[in-house]
Design a protein around this motif. Structure first.
Motif, PDB file in Angstrom:
ATOM      1  N   ARG A 110      -4.117  10.597  10.324  1.00  0.00           N
ATOM      2  CA  ARG A 110      -3.937  10.105  11.692  1.00  0.00           C
ATOM      3  C   ARG A 110      -4.068   8.588  11.721  1.00  0.00           C
ATOM      4  O   ARG A 110      -4.784   8.000  10.937  1.00  0.00           O
ATOM      5  CB  ARG A 110      -4.969  10.732  12.610  1.00  0.00           C
ATOM      6  N   TYR A 111      -3.395   7.974  12.651  1.00  0.00           N
ATOM      7  CA  TYR A 111      -3.432   6.524  12.902  1.00  0.00           C
ATOM      8  C   TYR A 111      -2.786   5.705  11.781  1.00  0.00           C
ATOM      9  O   TYR A 111      -3.000   4.500  11.705  1.00  0.00           O
ATOM     10  CB  TYR A 111      -4.860   6.028  13.114  1.00  0.00           C
ATOM     11  N   LEU A 112      -2.016   6.351  10.901  1.00  0.00           N
ATOM     12  CA  LEU A 112      -1.367   5.585   9.845  1.00  0.00           C
ATOM     13  C   LEU A 112      -0.476   4.485  10.415  1.00  0.00           C
ATOM     14  O   LEU A 112      -0.397   3.395   9.845  1.00  0.00           O
ATOM     15  CB  LEU A 112      -0.525   6.516   8.961  1.00  0.00           C
ATOM     16  N   GLU A 113       0.172   4.789  11.527  1.00  0.00           N
ATOM     17  CA  GLU A 113       1.091   3.808  12.102  1.00  0.00           C
ATOM     18  C   GLU A 113       0.356   2.619  12.711  1.00  0.00           C
ATOM     19  O   GLU A 113       0.966   1.615  13.046  1.00  0.00           O
ATOM     20  CB  GLU A 113       1.977   4.480  13.168  1.00  0.00           C
ATOM     21  N   HIS A 114      -0.966   2.735  12.825  1.00  0.00           N
ATOM     22  CA  HIS A 114      -1.752   1.651  13.401  1.00  0.00           C
ATOM     23  C   HIS A 114      -2.422   0.784  12.335  1.00  0.00           C
ATOM     24  O   HIS A 114      -3.214  -0.102  12.675  1.00  0.00           O
ATOM     25  CB  HIS A 114      -2.798   2.216  14.353  1.00  0.00           C
ATOM     26  N   LEU A 115      -2.132   1.033  11.083  1.00  0.00           N
ATOM     27  CA  LEU A 115      -2.616   0.156  10.010  1.00  0.00           C
ATOM     28  C   LEU A 115      -1.731  -1.075  10.015  1.00  0.00           C
ATOM     29  O   LEU A 115      -0.639  -1.083   9.466  1.00  0.00           O
ATOM     30  CB  LEU A 115      -2.566   0.894   8.675  1.00  0.00           C
ATOM     31  N   GLU A 116      -2.220  -2.123  10.639  1.00  0.00           N
ATOM     32  CA  GLU A 116      -1.366  -3.255  10.975  1.00  0.00           C
ATOM     33  C   GLU A 116      -1.380  -4.365   9.939  1.00  0.00           C
ATOM     34  O   GLU A 116      -0.442  -5.156   9.862  1.00  0.00           O
ATOM     35  CB  GLU A 116      -1.809  -3.826  12.331  1.00  0.00           C
ATOM     36  N   ILE A 117      -2.467  -4.459   9.186  1.00  0.00           N
ATOM     37  CA  ILE A 117      -2.607  -5.538   8.216  1.00  0.00           C
ATOM     38  C   ILE A 117      -2.659  -4.910   6.830  1.00  0.00           C
ATOM     39  O   ILE A 117      -3.496  -4.048   6.584  1.00  0.00           O
ATOM     40  CB  ILE A 117      -3.899  -6.345   8.471  1.00  0.00           C
ATOM     41  N   TRP A 118      -1.779  -5.350   5.952  1.00  0.00           N
ATOM     42  CA  TRP A 118      -1.696  -4.816   4.592  1.00  0.00           C
ATOM     43  C   TRP A 118      -1.775  -5.943   3.579  1.00  0.00           C
ATOM     44  O   TRP A 118      -1.211  -7.019   3.790  1.00  0.00           O
ATOM     45  CB  TRP A 118      -0.379  -4.083   4.386  1.00  0.00           C
ATOM     46  N   GLY A 119      -2.438  -5.682   2.475  1.00  0.00           N
ATOM     47  CA  GLY A 119      -2.406  -6.605   1.363  1.00  0.00           C
ATOM     48  C   GLY A 119      -1.199  -6.312   0.486  1.00  0.00           C
ATOM     49  O   GLY A 119      -0.568  -5.268   0.621  1.00  0.00           O
ATOM     50  N   PRO A 120      -0.870  -7.226  -0.423  1.00  0.00           N
ATOM     51  CA  PRO A 120       0.297  -7.050  -1.288  1.00  0.00           C
ATOM     52  C   PRO A 120       0.079  -6.043  -2.401  1.00  0.00           C
ATOM     53  O   PRO A 120       1.043  -5.525  -2.968  1.00  0.00           O
ATOM     54  CB  PRO A 120       0.522  -8.449  -1.868  1.00  0.00           C
ATOM     55  N   GLY A 121      -1.170  -5.762  -2.733  1.00  0.00           N
ATOM     56  CA  GLY A 121      -1.457  -4.768  -3.755  1.00  0.00           C
ATOM     57  C   GLY A 121      -1.884  -5.360  -5.082  1.00  0.00           C
ATOM     58  O   GLY A 121      -1.616  -6.515  -5.391  1.00  0.00           O
ATOM     59  N   THR A 122      -2.587  -4.541  -5.858  1.00  0.00           N
ATOM     60  CA  THR A 122      -2.978  -4.894  -7.215  1.00  0.00           C
ATOM     61  C   THR A 122      -2.675  -3.701  -8.112  1.00  0.00           C
ATOM     62  O   THR A 122      -2.983  -2.565  -7.755  1.00  0.00           O
ATOM     63  CB  THR A 122      -4.478  -5.288  -7.273  1.00  0.00           C
ATOM     64  N   PRO A 123      -2.038  -3.927  -9.262  1.00  0.00           N
ATOM     65  CA  PRO A 123      -1.630  -2.802 -10.099  1.00  0.00           C
ATOM     66  C   PRO A 123      -2.757  -2.288 -10.984  1.00  0.00           C
ATOM     67  O   PRO A 123      -3.537  -3.062 -11.546  1.00  0.00           O
ATOM     68  CB  PRO A 123      -0.499  -3.389 -10.948  1.00  0.00           C
ATOM     69  N   VAL A 124      -2.811  -0.978 -11.105  1.00  0.00           N
ATOM     70  CA  VAL A 124      -3.762  -0.308 -11.988  1.00  0.00           C
ATOM     71  C   VAL A 124      -2.968   0.585 -12.931  1.00  0.00           C
ATOM     72  O   VAL A 124      -2.162   1.397 -12.485  1.00  0.00           O
ATOM     73  CB  VAL A 124      -4.764   0.535 -11.176  1.00  0.00           C
ATOM     74  N   THR A 125      -3.203   0.406 -14.217  1.00  0.00           N
ATOM     75  CA  THR A 125      -2.554   1.245 -15.221  1.00  0.00           C
ATOM     76  C   THR A 125      -3.625   1.879 -16.094  1.00  0.00           C
ATOM     77  O   THR A 125      -4.448   1.165 -16.676  1.00  0.00           O
ATOM     78  CB  THR A 125      -1.591   0.436 -16.097  1.00  0.00           C
ATOM     79  N   VAL A 126      -3.600   3.196 -16.159  1.00  0.00           N
ATOM     80  CA  VAL A 126      -4.562   3.922 -16.978  1.00  0.00           C
ATOM     81  C   VAL A 126      -3.806   4.562 -18.128  1.00  0.00           C
ATOM     82  O   VAL A 126      -2.924   5.394 -17.922  1.00  0.00           O
ATOM     83  CB  VAL A 126      -5.302   4.993 -16.164  1.00  0.00           C
ATOM     84  N   SER A 127      -4.163   4.161 -19.329  1.00  0.00           N
ATOM     85  CA  SER A 127      -3.491   4.696 -20.516  1.00  0.00           C
ATOM     86  C   SER A 127      -4.257   5.910 -21.040  1.00  0.00           C
ATOM     87  O   SER A 127      -5.479   5.985 -20.951  1.00  0.00           O
ATOM     88  CB  SER A 127      -3.385   3.626 -21.595  1.00  0.00           C
ATOM     89  N   SER A 128      -3.497   6.838 -21.607  1.00  0.00           N
ATOM     90  CA  SER A 128      -4.110   8.078 -22.126  1.00  0.00           C
ATOM     91  C   SER A 128      -4.600   7.917 -23.559  1.00  0.00           C
ATOM     92  O   SER A 128      -4.299   6.950 -24.222  1.00  0.00           O
ATOM     93  CB  SER A 128      -3.120   9.227 -22.035  1.00  0.00           C
TER      94      SER A 128
END
Length: 128
Positions: A110-128
């Motif tokens: 619920r309220y996903l459409e009200h998430l108004e401020i977003w960051g650009p993101g940071t990548p996470v890679t987990v190797s097996s």
């Protein structure tokens, strides 16, 4: 202009740990619920965790319960996502988002459409 900026992502081996940071600019964390989201290549974005504006409510996706922990410091304007026991399924770009709605009380959909401020993101890679 209110902004969020994530950091702390990287490459880690399966079973390892990372702590992501989400720093807010030009707005107050104590007035906003914060959510963490991730998106793996070719997959839809999914909600990972949230923390309420007052820090009293936290919640987690089933896939990360018991392995991830969310916390914040309003004075430092920072939200952390501590990730342990990482596995390849945790790979993706992690983003934080803010809303004045009580998103965390209705986590995750619920309220996903009200998430108004977003960051650009940071990548996470987990190797097996």
């Amino acid at each position: 202009q209110p902004q969020l900026m994530e950091s702390g992502g990287g490459l880690v081996q399966s079973g390892g740990s990372l702590t992501l940071s989400c720093v807010a600019s030009n707005f107050d964390l104590d007035m906003n619920d914060i959510g963490w989201f991730r998106q793996a290549p070719g997959k839809a974005q999914e909600a990972v965790s949230c923390i309420s504006y007052n820090g009293l409510t936290t919640d987690y996706a089933e896939a990360v319960k018991g392995r991830f922990a969310i916390s914040k410091n309003d004075a430092e304007k920072t939200v952390w996502l501590q990730m342990t026991g990482l596995n390849p399924e945790d790979t993706g770009t992690y983003r934080c988002a803010a809303t004045t709605y009580h998103y965390c009380s209705e986590f995750p959909d619920r309220y996903l459409e009200h998430l108004e401020i977003w960051g650009p993101g940071t990548p996470v890679t987990v190797s097996s």
